[in-house]
Design a protein around this motif. Structure first.
Motif, PDB file in Angstrom:
ATOM      1  N   LEU A 120       0.575  11.447  -2.062  1.00 33.25           N
ATOM      2  CA  LEU A 120       1.230  11.290  -0.767  1.00 33.25           C
ATOM      3  C   LEU A 120       2.180  10.085  -0.776  1.00 33.25           C
ATOM      4  CD1 LEU A 120       1.305  12.294   2.203  1.00 33.25           C
ATOM      5  CD2 LEU A 120      -0.369  10.520   2.705  1.00 33.25           C
ATOM      6  N   ARG A 121       1.706   8.982  -1.329  1.00 34.49           N
ATOM      7  CA  ARG A 121       2.529   7.779  -1.324  1.00 34.49           C
ATOM      8  C   ARG A 121       3.701   7.880  -2.260  1.00 34.49           C
ATOM      9  NH1 ARG A 121      -2.498   3.670  -0.382  1.00 34.49           N
ATOM     10  NH2 ARG A 121      -2.624   4.176   1.823  1.00 34.49           N
ATOM     11  N   LYS A 122       3.576   8.716  -3.250  1.00 36.72           N
ATOM     12  CA  LYS A 122       4.726   8.976  -4.113  1.00 36.72           C
ATOM     13  C   LYS A 122       5.742   9.833  -3.362  1.00 36.72           C
ATOM     14  CE  LYS A 122       6.792  11.524  -7.604  1.00 36.72           C
ATOM     15  NZ  LYS A 122       7.941  11.539  -6.681  1.00 36.72           N
ATOM     16  N   SER A 123       5.235  10.786  -2.580  1.00 38.94           N
ATOM     17  CA  SER A 123       6.133  11.766  -1.965  1.00 38.94           C
ATOM     18  C   SER A 123       6.747  11.296  -0.660  1.00 38.94           C
ATOM     19  CB  SER A 123       5.377  13.071  -1.697  1.00 38.94           C
ATOM     20  OG  SER A 123       4.663  13.457  -2.837  1.00 38.94           O
ATOM     21  N   VAL A 124       6.050  10.413   0.030  1.00 37.38           N
ATOM     22  CA  VAL A 124       6.559   9.918   1.306  1.00 37.38           C
ATOM     23  C   VAL A 124       6.803   8.413   1.192  1.00 37.38           C
ATOM     24  CG1 VAL A 124       6.122   9.700   3.780  1.00 37.38           C
ATOM     25  CG2 VAL A 124       5.224  11.673   2.526  1.00 37.38           C
ATOM     26  N   GLY A 125       8.052   8.025   1.177  1.00 39.41           N
ATOM     27  CA  GLY A 125       8.367   6.601   1.027  1.00 39.41           C
ATOM     28  C   GLY A 125       8.795   5.990   2.346  1.00 39.41           C
ATOM     29  N   ILE A 126       8.295   4.798   2.619  1.00 34.71           N
ATOM     30  CA  ILE A 126       8.695   4.119   3.857  1.00 34.71           C
ATOM     31  C   ILE A 126       9.512   2.877   3.538  1.00 34.71           C
ATOM     32  CG2 ILE A 126       7.930   3.012   5.979  1.00 34.71           C
ATOM     33  CD1 ILE A 126       5.387   4.455   5.859  1.00 34.71           C
ATOM     34  N   LEU A 146       0.829  -1.201   0.000  1.00 32.57           N
ATOM     35  CA  LEU A 146       0.000   0.000   0.000  1.00 32.57           C
ATOM     36  C   LEU A 146       0.861   1.247   0.000  1.00 32.57           C
ATOM     37  CD1 LEU A 146      -2.882  -0.785   2.499  1.00 32.57           C
ATOM     38  CD2 LEU A 146      -3.071  -0.303   0.058  1.00 32.57           C
ATOM     39  N   SER A 147       1.894   1.225   0.823  1.00 29.73           N
ATOM     40  CA  SER A 147       2.697   2.428   0.952  1.00 29.73           C
ATOM     41  C   SER A 147       3.512   2.691  -0.319  1.00 29.73           C
ATOM     42  CB  SER A 147       3.611   2.347   2.171  1.00 29.73           C
ATOM     43  OG  SER A 147       4.754   1.614   1.855  1.00 29.73           O
ATOM     44  N   ARG A 148       3.569   1.713  -1.206  1.00 28.43           N
ATOM     45  CA  ARG A 148       4.243   1.987  -2.468  1.00 28.43           C
ATOM     46  C   ARG A 148       3.241   2.177  -3.613  1.00 28.43           C
ATOM     47  NH1 ARG A 148       9.111  -1.616  -4.024  1.00 28.43           N
ATOM     48  NH2 ARG A 148       8.269  -3.372  -2.883  1.00 28.43           N
ATOM     49  N   GLY A 149       2.007   2.459  -3.242  1.00 31.51           N
ATOM     50  CA  GLY A 149       1.039   2.826  -4.257  1.00 31.51           C
ATOM     51  C   GLY A 149       0.251   1.675  -4.848  1.00 31.51           C
ATOM     52  N   TYR A 150       0.162   0.554  -4.134  1.00 33.72           N
ATOM     53  CA  TYR A 150      -0.612  -0.598  -4.598  1.00 33.72           C
ATOM     54  C   TYR A 150      -2.079  -0.228  -4.680  1.00 33.72           C
ATOM     55  CZ  TYR A 150      -2.729  -5.292  -4.287  1.00 33.72           C
ATOM     56  OH  TYR A 150      -3.458  -6.428  -4.482  1.00 33.72           O
ATOM     57  N   GLU A 196      11.527   8.360  -6.092  1.00 37.86           N
ATOM     58  CA  GLU A 196      12.001   9.719  -5.834  1.00 37.86           C
ATOM     59  C   GLU A 196      11.126  10.487  -4.851  1.00 37.86           C
ATOM     60  OE1 GLU A 196      12.853  11.556  -9.641  1.00 37.86           O
ATOM     61  OE2 GLU A 196      14.810  10.573  -9.472  1.00 37.86           O
ATOM     62  N   PRO A 197      10.993   9.956  -3.643  1.00 37.41           N
ATOM     63  CA  PRO A 197      10.155  10.641  -2.665  1.00 37.41           C
ATOM     64  C   PRO A 197      10.845  11.873  -2.091  1.00 37.41           C
ATOM     65  CG  PRO A 197      11.176   8.733  -1.673  1.00 37.41           C
ATOM     66  CD  PRO A 197      11.617   8.751  -3.097  1.00 37.41           C
ATOM     67  N   GLU A 198      10.044  12.801  -1.603  1.00 36.21           N
ATOM     68  CA  GLU A 198      10.610  13.987  -0.961  1.00 36.21           C
ATOM     69  C   GLU A 198      10.964  13.676   0.480  1.00 36.21           C
ATOM     70  OE1 GLU A 198       8.227  17.661  -1.733  1.00 36.21           O
ATOM     71  OE2 GLU A 198       7.144  16.266  -3.026  1.00 36.21           O
ATOM     72  N   VAL A 199      10.224  12.747   1.047  1.00 35.97           N
ATOM     73  CA  VAL A 199      10.503  12.318   2.418  1.00 35.97           C
ATOM     74  C   VAL A 199      10.797  10.826   2.391  1.00 35.97           C
ATOM     75  CG1 VAL A 199       9.636  12.186   4.776  1.00 35.97           C
ATOM     76  CG2 VAL A 199       8.813  13.992   3.257  1.00 35.97           C
ATOM     77  N   ILE A 200      11.926  10.439   2.946  1.00 37.90           N
ATOM     78  CA  ILE A 200      12.216   9.008   3.042  1.00 37.90           C
ATOM     79  C   ILE A 200      12.195   8.623   4.514  1.00 37.90           C
ATOM     80  CG2 ILE A 200      13.859   7.184   2.513  1.00 37.90           C
ATOM     81  CD1 ILE A 200      15.009   8.953   0.371  1.00 37.90           C
TER      82      ILE A 200
END
Ligand SMILES: Nc1ncnc2c1ncn2[C@@H]1O[C@H](COP(=O)(O)OP(=O)(O)O)[C@@H](O)[C@H]1O
Ligand SMILES: [Mg+2]
Lengths: 258, 276
Positions: B80-86, A216-220, B159-163
């Motif tokens: 959001l999920r593009k910009s903030v990567g976990i 999900l956190s990677r856009g799934y 290429e997130p702004e926040v990692i």
């Protein structure tokens, strides 16, 4: 599969296009099944083993171990073909008398057993060639090229990955148990194994939850879409494979069938 | 004026089994900084991170990204999920594909970028994390450290702004840890805001610009590493141990062996220079 996997990824034919290897293996197998010529079957077995050991550099002993399984099965299977019985023992190469009957083997019986054996073994070596030279990842890629539905592709992707995660998890639990005397007797072993199994499911459940979170956190959004490292078809390899298959057909036509 | 890239106000969150993981948490993350979140196991670090890109939705309170309140609509979620990567703590939970290349491609493909762009991003991410050479290996043959780096590449490729990295150095050997911190510094120098959680307070002390202390679902302190790690009350409350470099330095200055110059050493090397 886990055992083979160690060799598949480092085999020296790994970077041939998987489609080339898949078609070579399947077409050769079809030739083996359609044309009944023991010489050709022998040639196929030789070619496949030769390619695996000589070109893909799979260690001979590994191949031997893997081949042993179908070999044993085939031998057991064809024994029933080789044996026949009648009530006078005439025409048999060897026989034993059981009551009023003679159980033995005739020349024809042996020949047809041999033919079936070679035919089956040659087909099996084709599959083994595939199993040793095409890693599952590449296989999935070919299936994708062949337009297999994406749901199946996704399932294969996840299952293949998670087989290893599960086995590893199970192995960790097993180690943890046996280091505390969990398998020190029959009763203990049964109990520990039950615990292992039950806990494995619990862990699997959490793994899938965590996996979902990370997807999900990677856009799934309901579909696993990925890119594949794109291998290239090589004219040279295709020529090589086609030549082998043509040569097989020539052998089949040129040599008499007994 | 300081620019905050992520903010959370009065965040409350309970898991399905009733565990209250966040209890009115407030935090503001400054853009472009190196940020560390420290706190005991179970304090709520992972839970908070999962709120930062919308995987968990708070029961109460709000989260803002670049000043905008998150409303959980699809379009904004994607952004959001593009910009903030976990990067998750256990790479085995993150790597869903046996192929390194495929796994790294997942995020960027979801972004809807054209294939050519995606392939470029994948290559860049793999090279930056030093995993280009293992791209054809299956993930189950990688070491823990390699898996972690692949997991990072998977996030970097978007290429997130926040990692955000959940315990990035847990389970790494000292060299691996040092390389990881250098890598995170590089991300930061390239403009990304880097947030990590860690139990290695010596590393945090040496690396972070700002430290947050989380305890039982609340942020109980925020400040520069020196401030936080010198605050005995906070350290005790959160069960943290003072980083050794700072501890020794303070001891030596208290004894008068080193003179206060306004410089506080952040690591072994800096402390030695002061002693010379
Ligand atoms: N999936 C879950 N279900 C129920 N409770 C959970 C779950 N995940 C975490 N928790 C609980 O929430 C609290 C915070 O956990 P977490 O955010 O993982 O802490 P940290 O990352 O700081 O160690 C803990 O008490 C933990 O037991
Ligand atoms: Mg955690």
């Amino acid at each position: 599969m886990l055992y083979i996997d160690q060799f598949v990824y480092t085999n020296k034919m790994r970077f041939f296009h998987p489609g080339e290897k898949l078609f070579f293996s399947l077409i050769t197998m079809i030739i083996c099944l359609l044309i009944n010529n023991p010489f050709m079957h022998l040639t196929v077995i030789g070619v496949m083993i030769g390619l695996l050991v000589g070109k893909a550099r799979i260690p001979g002993y590994v191949l031997g171990k893997i081949l042993l399984v179908p070999l044993v099965f085939l031998l057991l299977g064809v024994i029933t073909v080789a044996l026949s019985w009648n009530n006078d023992g005439i025409g048999m190469l060897a026989s034993v008398r059981i009551g009023d009957y003679f159980l033995g083997t005739t020349k024809e019986g042996l020949m047809s057993a041999g033919r079936i054996f070679l035919r089956a073994l040659s087909s099996v070596t084709c599959l083994i060639f595939l199993a040793f030279t095409v890693p599952m990842i590449d296989m999935i890629y070919v299936l994708k090229l062949l337009k297999v539905p994406s749901l199946i592709i996704e399932m294969m992707l996840l299952i293949y990955r998670f087989i290893f995660v599960f086995v590893e998890t199970a192995f960790h639990i097993y180690t943890a148990q046996s280091s505390r005397w969990g398998y020190s007797g029959f009763k203990r072993s049964v109990y520990s194994f039950g615990m292992l199994f039950a806990n494995l499911w619990g862990k699997v459940y959490f793994k899938t939850r965590f996996l979902m979170e990370s997807l999900l956190s990677r856009g799934y959004e309901g579909e696993i879409r990925v890119l594949y490292a794109t291998p290239k078809f090589s004219g040279k390899n295709i020529f090589f494979f086609v030549t082998i298959d043509l040569a097989l057909i020539v052998i089949a036509l040129a040599l008499p069938v007994y | 004026m300081t620019e905050y890239i992520l903010e959370a106000y009065n965040l409350e969150f309970s898991y399905l089994d009733g565990t209250k993981a966040l209890k009115g948490l407030n935090i503001r993350i400054e853009k472009g900084k190196k940020i560390a979140l420290v706190g005991n196991n179970g304090a709520g670090k992972t839970t908070l991170f999962l709120h930062f890109n919308g995987v968990h939705r708070p029961n109460k309170g709000e989260i803002r990204f670049k000043g905008e309140v998150i409303n959980y609509y699809r379009k904004q979620m994607k952004e959001l999920r593009k910009s903030v990567g976990i990067v998750f703590q256990d790479p085995d939970n993150q790597l869903f594909s046996a192929s390194v290349y495929q796994d790294v491609s997942f995020g960027p493909v979801n972004m809807g970028w054209p294939e050519k762009v995606v392939r470029e991003k994948i290559e860049q991410a793999l090279r930056k994390t030093n995993t280009w050479s293992i791209k054809d290996k299956p993930t189950h043959f990688l070491s823990h450290g390699q898996k972690k780096r692949v997991a990072i590449a998977g996030i970097l490729a978007m290429e997130p702004e926040v990692i955000i990295l959940d315990e990035p150095t847990a389970g790494l050997d000292p060299i691996g840890t040092a390389q990881m911190m250098t890598l995170l510094d590089e991300f930061n120098q390239n403009g990304a805001t880097v947030i990590l959680s860690s139990h290695d307070l010596d590393q945090v002390y040496a690396w972070a610009d700002i430290v947050f202390v989380i305890n039982r679902g609340k942020i109980i302190a925020e400040g520069s590493p020196e401030e936080i790690f010198r605050n005995e009350e906070i350290m005790q409350q959160a069960n943290l141990i003072k980083p050794w470099a700072l501890d020794i330095f303070d001891y030596l200055t208290a004894k008068g062996i080193i003179k206060r110059t306004g410089i506080t050493p952040r690591n072994r090397r800096e402390l030695k220079i002061l002693l010379d």
